[in-house]
Design an enzyme around this catalytic site. Structure first.
Site, short mmCIF file in Angstrom:
data_model
loop_
_atom_site.label_atom_id
_atom_site.label_comp_id
_atom_site.label_asym_id
_atom_site.label_seq_id
_atom_site.Cartn_x
_atom_site.Cartn_y
_atom_site.Cartn_z
N LYS A 80 5.97 -4.55 -4.54
CA LYS A 80 7.43 -4.52 -4.45
C LYS A 80 7.93 -4.56 -3.02
CE LYS A 80 11.42 -2.60 -6.61
NZ LYS A 80 11.77 -3.91 -7.18
N GLU A 113 7.67 -15.06 -11.66
CA GLU A 113 7.11 -13.79 -11.24
C GLU A 113 6.53 -13.00 -12.42
OE1 GLU A 113 10.30 -11.60 -9.53
OE2 GLU A 113 8.98 -10.29 -8.39
N GLU A 156 17.33 -17.68 -8.59
CA GLU A 156 16.87 -16.34 -8.97
C GLU A 156 16.23 -16.36 -10.37
OE1 GLU A 156 16.21 -13.76 -7.51
OE2 GLU A 156 16.21 -12.15 -8.97
N HIS A 176 17.38 -37.22 -7.53
CA HIS A 176 16.81 -37.75 -6.29
C HIS A 176 15.30 -37.51 -6.22
CE1 HIS A 176 20.76 -38.78 -4.78
NE2 HIS A 176 21.18 -37.58 -5.19
N ARG A 215 3.74 -0.47 -4.93
CA ARG A 215 3.44 -0.94 -3.57
C ARG A 215 2.10 -1.67 -3.48
NH1 ARG A 215 6.81 1.55 0.09
NH2 ARG A 215 5.42 0.96 1.79
N ASN A 236 -1.29 2.73 5.53
CA ASN A 236 -0.50 1.56 5.13
C ASN A 236 -0.03 0.88 6.40
OD1 ASN A 236 2.97 1.33 4.18
ND2 ASN A 236 1.45 -0.26 4.06
N GLY A 237 -0.35 -0.39 6.56
CA GLY A 237 0.04 -1.11 7.77
C GLY A 237 -1.07 -2.04 8.19
N CYS A 267 0.86 -1.17 0.00
CA CYS A 267 0.00 0.00 0.00
C CYS A 267 0.90 1.23 0.00
CB CYS A 267 -0.95 0.12 1.19
SG CYS A 267 -2.12 -1.22 1.31
N TRP A 311 -2.79 -2.70 -1.63
CA TRP A 311 -2.52 -4.13 -1.79
C TRP A 311 -3.34 -4.76 -0.68
CZ3 TRP A 311 -0.41 -8.25 0.98
CH2 TRP A 311 0.01 -9.35 0.22
N LYS A 348 12.45 -15.27 -11.13
CA LYS A 348 12.15 -14.18 -12.07
C LYS A 348 11.17 -14.66 -13.13
CE LYS A 348 13.33 -11.51 -10.58
NZ LYS A 348 13.88 -10.74 -9.49
C1 F6R Z 1 11.54 -10.51 -6.64
C2 F6R Z 1 11.55 -9.49 -5.60
C3 F6R Z 1 11.26 -9.92 -4.21
C4 F6R Z 1 12.12 -9.11 -3.21
C5 F6R Z 1 11.69 -9.45 -1.77
C6 F6R Z 1 12.56 -8.73 -0.75
O1 F6R Z 1 11.82 -9.95 -7.88
O2 F6R Z 1 11.76 -8.34 -5.85
O3 F6R Z 1 11.45 -11.29 -4.04
O4 F6R Z 1 13.46 -9.43 -3.43
O5 F6R Z 1 10.36 -9.09 -1.57
O6 F6R Z 1 12.47 -7.35 -0.90
P1 F6R Z 1 13.55 -6.39 -0.25
O7 F6R Z 1 14.84 -6.65 -0.93
O8 F6R Z 1 13.03 -5.01 -0.48
O9 F6R Z 1 13.63 -6.76 1.21
#
Ligand code: F6R
Length: 594
Positions: free
Chosen positions: A589, A474, A467, A490, A27, A97-98, A2, A71, A471
């Site tokens: 994010k 996602e 990773e 395995h 957000r 937000n919270g 949010c 969100w 990606k």
């Molecule tokens: C994936 C991504 C998330 C963040 C995770 C941690 O592309 O961006 O997996 O890496 O939410 O976020 P931070 O680094 O802000 O703690």
């Protein structure tokens, strides 16, 4: 998650709030809304994005207002649950937000007192609590309301008849943008870059009153002064700059993020690194903690600290931090977090602090909560990242891991010098990978036809396979899983076949022979193999179905180049599938809820 914004000044508030909200959509983008203060409060809300909200607005002369992008946590994605939320008489508007943890109890009490609720959200109790305590003094009423609330909040409040904004924070980020004859509040400084380059980062417990010319802050009932800081990020950095998506722009900004993060630190005089070196040596144990992509950087760090420093480090997912063996005061806790606001990371850090551990935050966002909790901060210099999928910040986090390990390494001077020289070449080498973009795009278009994929690697590249899989999931919604190559047989071999493409990282390091064997085993089960190899590789041509070639580099540095190749692969697979790349479904994010 949010995002909240607020404005008071001389400009039409609607346009400022819409622009700022768009900057905060990373957000959350389930719904959004704004409230404008003139003689009355005019509130508009909409399910969906800020672009959708624009369609339900009419021009307004108001020069003060608040806004929100959601969100969803408490209550579904409906217009009724979109912020702002109002009191019974529509005199008070709140964005938040919270999470208000005791909202059920407060709501029952307020209902019994005759308050009328219109949403399922926790936030609405704040508006009614302020209404209950309001006797003409808005700050006092907000203070009394906050005293009854348990949980986390960044909030902004408007009230008819009071030409001011009240903002407050506890465990959720909130920044004041300082202007001339105008002031702003926002969850993140990126929201106000078009209007100001000065910011005040509020502290937990702060209640801030803003008018166009004044900003006053109190904490625990006492006036406090907070520093106004220059903001180094610019508005240009949060524009797409001709790219179709922020994700692609930010992948292309990788070389700069790497160069800026290394800058003069390669000479190993970076003060916070040096400080940590002493702590690393004194530490009983080193725990790297993070979530998501940042956790993959932590895994790389674990490997590097063992390999280069002979330091036994463990990477722990922050949400699992409580479950690991108790941390002791002699442990060093290194948190890796782009935003510095991820709730699980902050919780782990608070636990570490209460055990009197040394703490270091590796962070991209200046003024973020992690930087305030930790003893020391090492900033990655990636600049603002808008796309929900982390790309350039992950590259910068990897570089920070190399720097941290190098500054404490037990390598002999010659090996060290070779590695340092090779690191200096990384921005140029990453650029070379980017030059192969159109070929990777074609390979991604083929991958995009599948519903599942495996990513496989060994050793230092295993976190990069993880990773790559994250990606791809996602942004393209292809189900992907990563395996240490030796582990496939395995159990997961059962899934191999023509509908299970396998992306294999096969750099020319000590894992190469074993990886070749894995590729042959995978091929024998009929699965198509896309191998990421060194540009001079000749051996895998015959085995793999397709190759992505990356430039030659020091064996320990292939993770950086492989990362860029896999980021491009995910981006172009998502594009081939027509996915909303910068705003993937159900994600935000900055994950500020535990
Ligand atoms: C994936 C991504 C998330 C963040 C995770 C941690 O592309 O961006 O997996 O890496 O939410 O976020 P931070 O680094 O802000 O703690």
């Amino acid at each position: 998650m949010c995002g909240i914004v607020g404005y008071i000044g001389y400009r039409p508030a609607q346009a400022v709030l819409l622009n700022s909200l768009q900057r905060l959509e990373y957000r959350g983008y389930d719904s959004c809304g704004l409230a404008l203060l003139d003689h009355a409060i005019e509130s508009h809300r909409s399910v969906g994005r800020v672009e959708d909200l624009k369609h339900v607005l009419t021009p307004s002369p108001a020069t003060a207002g608040i806004g929100h992008t959601r969100w969803a946590t408490h209550g579904g994605v409906t217009e009724a649950n979109a912020h702002p939320h109002m009191d019974c008489k529509n005199n008070i508007a709140v964005v938040h937000n919270g999470i208000i943890e005791n909202f059920q109890a407060l709501k029952s009490q307020l209902l019994a007192e005759g308050h009328k609720f219109r949403s399922e959200t926790d936030t609405e109790v704040i508006a009614h609590l302020i209404e209950k305590h309001f006797d003409g003094d808005l700050e006092r009423a907000v203070g009394f309301a906050l005293a009854e609330i348990q949980g986390s909040y960044a909030m902004a409040v408007l009230c008819i008849g009071c030409r001011k904004l009240i903002a407050a924070r506890k465990e959720s980020p909130l920044v004041v943008g300082v202007g001339d004859r105008e002031n702003f509040i926002a969850s993140d400084v990126a929201a106000v870059l078009d209007y100001t380059d000065r910011a005040i980062y509020l502290e937990d417990g702060d209640i801030c009153t803003l008018s166009e010319r004044e900003i006053s802050i109190s904490n625990c009932g006492k006036g406090v002064s907070r520093k106004t800081c220059p903001v180094t990020w610019t508005a240009d950095q949060v524009q797409k700059g001709g790219y179709e998506h922020f994700m692609l722009k930010e992948i292309h900004e990788g070389p700069k993020a790497i160069a800026d993060t290394m800058s003069d630190r390669l000479s190993l005089v970076e003060p916070s690194v040096i400080l940590e070196v002493e702590k690393l040596r004194a530490a009983r144990g080193v725990i790297l903690t993070a979530c998501g992509s940042s956790y993959h950087a932590a895994l790389l760090g674990e490997y590097l600290l063992a390999r280069l420093c002979r330091v036994s480090a463990r990477a722990v997912i922050s949400s699992e931090f409580d479950e690991v063996e108790p941390v002791l005061d002699k442990d060093l806790i290194i948190a890796i977090t782009q935003s510095g606001e991820t709730a699980d990371v902050l919780r782990a850090l608070r636990k570490a602090k209460s055990a009197e551990c040394g703490t270091l935050a590796i962070v991209n966002v200046v003024g973020s909560t992690a930087t305030r909790i930790c003893d020391n901060t090492m900033f990655v210099q990636a600049g603002p990242e808008v796309s929900v999928a982390a790309t350039k910040t992950f590259m910068a986090q990897m570089i920070s891991m190399y720097l941290l390990a190098l500054s404490n390494s037990v390598l002999d001077p010659r090996t060290m010098a070779t590695l340092l020289e090779s690191m200096k070449l990384l921005p140029a080498k990453v650029n070379e990978v980017l030059l192969g973009e159109s070929q990777i795009a074609a390979q991604a278009a083929r991958l995009a036809k599948f519903d599942d994929a495996f990513f496989v690697a060994r050793g230092i590249n295993y976190p990069i396979a993880m990773e790559g899989a994250l990606k791809l999931k996602e942004v393209s919604y292809i189900h992907a899983e990563a395996y240490a190559a030796g582990e496939l047989k395995h159990g997961s071999f059962a899934l191999l076949g023509p509908r299970m493409p396998v992306v294999v990282l096969a750099p020319p390091d000590e894992t190469y022979t074993n990886i070749q064997t894995s590729i042959k085993e995978i091929k024998a089960r009929g699965a198509p193999v896309l191998a990421v190899v060194d540009k001079s590789d000749t051996e895998l041509e015959g085995f793999a179905d397709d190759l992505i070639r990356v430039p030659s580099v020091h064996p320990l540095l292939y993770p950086v180049l492989n990362t860029v190749a896999l980021q491009l692969l995910a981006y172009y697979a998502a594009r081939a599938r027509g996915c909303p790349i910068d705003r993937p479904a159900n994600l935000a994010k900055s994950v500020t809820v535990a």
